[in-house]
Design an enzyme around this catalytic site. Structure first.
Site, short mmCIF file in Angstrom:
data_model
loop_
_atom_site.label_atom_id
_atom_site.label_comp_id
_atom_site.label_asym_id
_atom_site.label_seq_id
_atom_site.Cartn_x
_atom_site.Cartn_y
_atom_site.Cartn_z
N ASN A 68 -2.75 2.40 -10.34
CA ASN A 68 -3.22 1.68 -9.15
C ASN A 68 -3.24 0.20 -9.50
O ASN A 68 -2.91 -0.21 -10.62
CB ASN A 68 -4.61 2.18 -8.75
N LYS A 69 -3.60 -0.60 -8.53
CA LYS A 69 -3.57 -2.06 -8.67
C LYS A 69 -4.19 -2.51 -10.00
O LYS A 69 -5.24 -2.02 -10.41
CB LYS A 69 -4.32 -2.67 -7.48
N GLY A 74 0.87 -1.17 0.00
CA GLY A 74 0.00 0.00 0.00
C GLY A 74 0.91 1.23 0.00
O GLY A 74 1.87 1.29 0.79
N ALA A 75 0.62 2.17 -0.90
CA ALA A 75 1.58 3.25 -1.17
C ALA A 75 2.03 4.02 0.09
O ALA A 75 3.25 4.14 0.35
CB ALA A 75 1.01 4.18 -2.23
N ARG A 117 10.53 -1.52 -4.63
CA ARG A 117 9.38 -1.60 -5.55
C ARG A 117 9.35 -0.32 -6.39
O ARG A 117 9.66 0.76 -5.86
CB ARG A 117 8.05 -1.76 -4.79
N ASP A 135 -1.33 4.50 -6.52
CA ASP A 135 0.11 4.34 -6.24
C ASP A 135 0.93 5.50 -6.79
O ASP A 135 2.00 5.80 -6.29
CB ASP A 135 0.62 3.02 -6.80
#
Ligand code: MRU
Length: 346
Positions: free
Chosen positions: A246-247, A45-46, A88, A236
């Site tokens: 995002n995801k 999670g960012a 990441r 993100d």
């Protein structure tokens, strides 16, 4: 994400890979452990990744820490920051937090390692406290989007596990529930790592919120059946024009929401905006291990010989986003000008 103790303390994380079956804590005492925790999604999670990285730098310059590089405390700090940057690639909050910690170190005269450590611990605590306030402010700014009896669809996990507290996309939902609103949340399962099924559903049910987990491919159907009136997701990285990474699966949801004339909102703090990225094409997208797809359920589900494409994120173009909920207010409509206006003046 919590720092336990004083300057000789350590970083304690909920190991998110073990949820929902076990609530297990992972204690990190070295920067390598923090890197590993981020890479393996024990912390994810960012905003949470940014917090973990900030505390990771505190660990890195402790006199007892095995050196990543020889030289002064400042050289060791720079080496640790470069190393954590490789954990990441997509969530910009990681780079934002590392840059901020690096600036705090650069702007102090502190010459001894102990003094520098105190400065960095202070700064990490500041980032944490700001994150707490940010989650609440996003909750307040997003609250008017909700109404009694609504159906709300979300994807992945943008809740308390993904930040210091309350999260981003789930913050308005938590506040609304505390204030007595009744609504149903449809949580996308979120293949391949099931952050929606495992984490979002865990957070929502613990707070007594009516929760329905759906397979990702069910989203269109629940929209068509009129069960959903609002889609809200986290982010993100948001480019200067509002394009939002995002995801993986978020883009498809936004297309579905547009087809069903449903409002599609993104919730994110200002630290998730990357003004050096003109648009979504400039956002690096993490590619993850094919085994997450081929062996995701503890056994092989794909035949040998089939290739796998496993990007962890996608980019939703700004024109599909109804609004962005930030701690400084609601950006609606989404354009470079409205983004600047809200983030500068809010
Ligand atoms: O791969 P993950 O689980 O780190 O991806 C997380 C997301 O996509 C979240 O929606 C995003 O980080 C926002 S968290 C407030």
């Amino acid at each position: 994400v919590a720092w336990i103790g004083g300057r000789n303390g350590f970083l304690r994380l909920i190991d998110q890979t073990r949820l929902p079956n076990e609530l297990v804590y992972r204690d990190c005492r070295t920067v390598e452990e923090v890197w590993q925790a981020i890479r393996t999604l024990q912390v994810r999670g960012a905003p949470a990744i940014g917090l973990a990285a900030a505390y990771g730098l505190v660990l890195a310059i402790r006199p007892t820490h095995p050196p990543l590089a020889s030289g002064s405390a400042r050289e060791r700090l720079a080496a640790a920051a470069s190393y954590l940057r490789t954990s990441r690639p997509t969530a910009v909050n990681l780079f934002w937090a590392l840059d901020r910690m690096t600036r705090a170190a650069a702007s102090t005269q502190a010459s001894s390692q102990a003094d520098l450590l105190d400065v960095l611990l202070q700064e990490a605590h500041h980032i944490y406290a700001e994150d707490l306030a940010m989650c609440r402010a996003i909750g307040e700014a997003g609250l008017p989007l909700l109404g009694d009896g609504m159906g709300v669809l979300t994807h992945c996990n943008a809740g308390a596990l993904a930040a210091s507290d309350y999260g981003t996309a789930l913050a308005p939902l938590f506040l609304a529930a505390e204030r007595g609103l009744r609504f149903t949340v449809y949580a996308d399962e979120t293949r391949p790592l099931l952050q929606g099924a495992r984490l979002t559903a865990w957070e929502l049910t613990r707070r007594g919120i009516d929760t329905v987990v759906i397979c990702d491919n069910t989203a269109g159907q629940v929209m068509k059946e009129g069960r959903v009136q609002l889609v809200i997701v986290g982010a993100d990285r948001i480019a200067a024009n509002g394009d939002t990474a995002n995801k993986i699966g978020t883009y498809g949801l936004a297309v579905l929401a547009r087809a069903h004339r449903l409002p599609f909102y993104v919730a994110a703090p200002s630290s998730t905006f990357d003004f050096s990225a003109a648009d979504g094409a400039a956002v690096p997208i993490e590619q993850r291990d094919p085994r997450e797809v081929t062996h995701g359920f503890g056994r092989q589900t794909v035949p040998d010989g089939a290739r796998v494409y496993n990007p962890a994120f996608d980019v939703t173009p700004a024109e599909l986003i109804t609004g962005i909920v930030t701690e400084k207010g609601l950006i609606r409509p989404v354009s470079p000008a409205t983004i600047q206006q809200t983030l500068r003046t809010g």
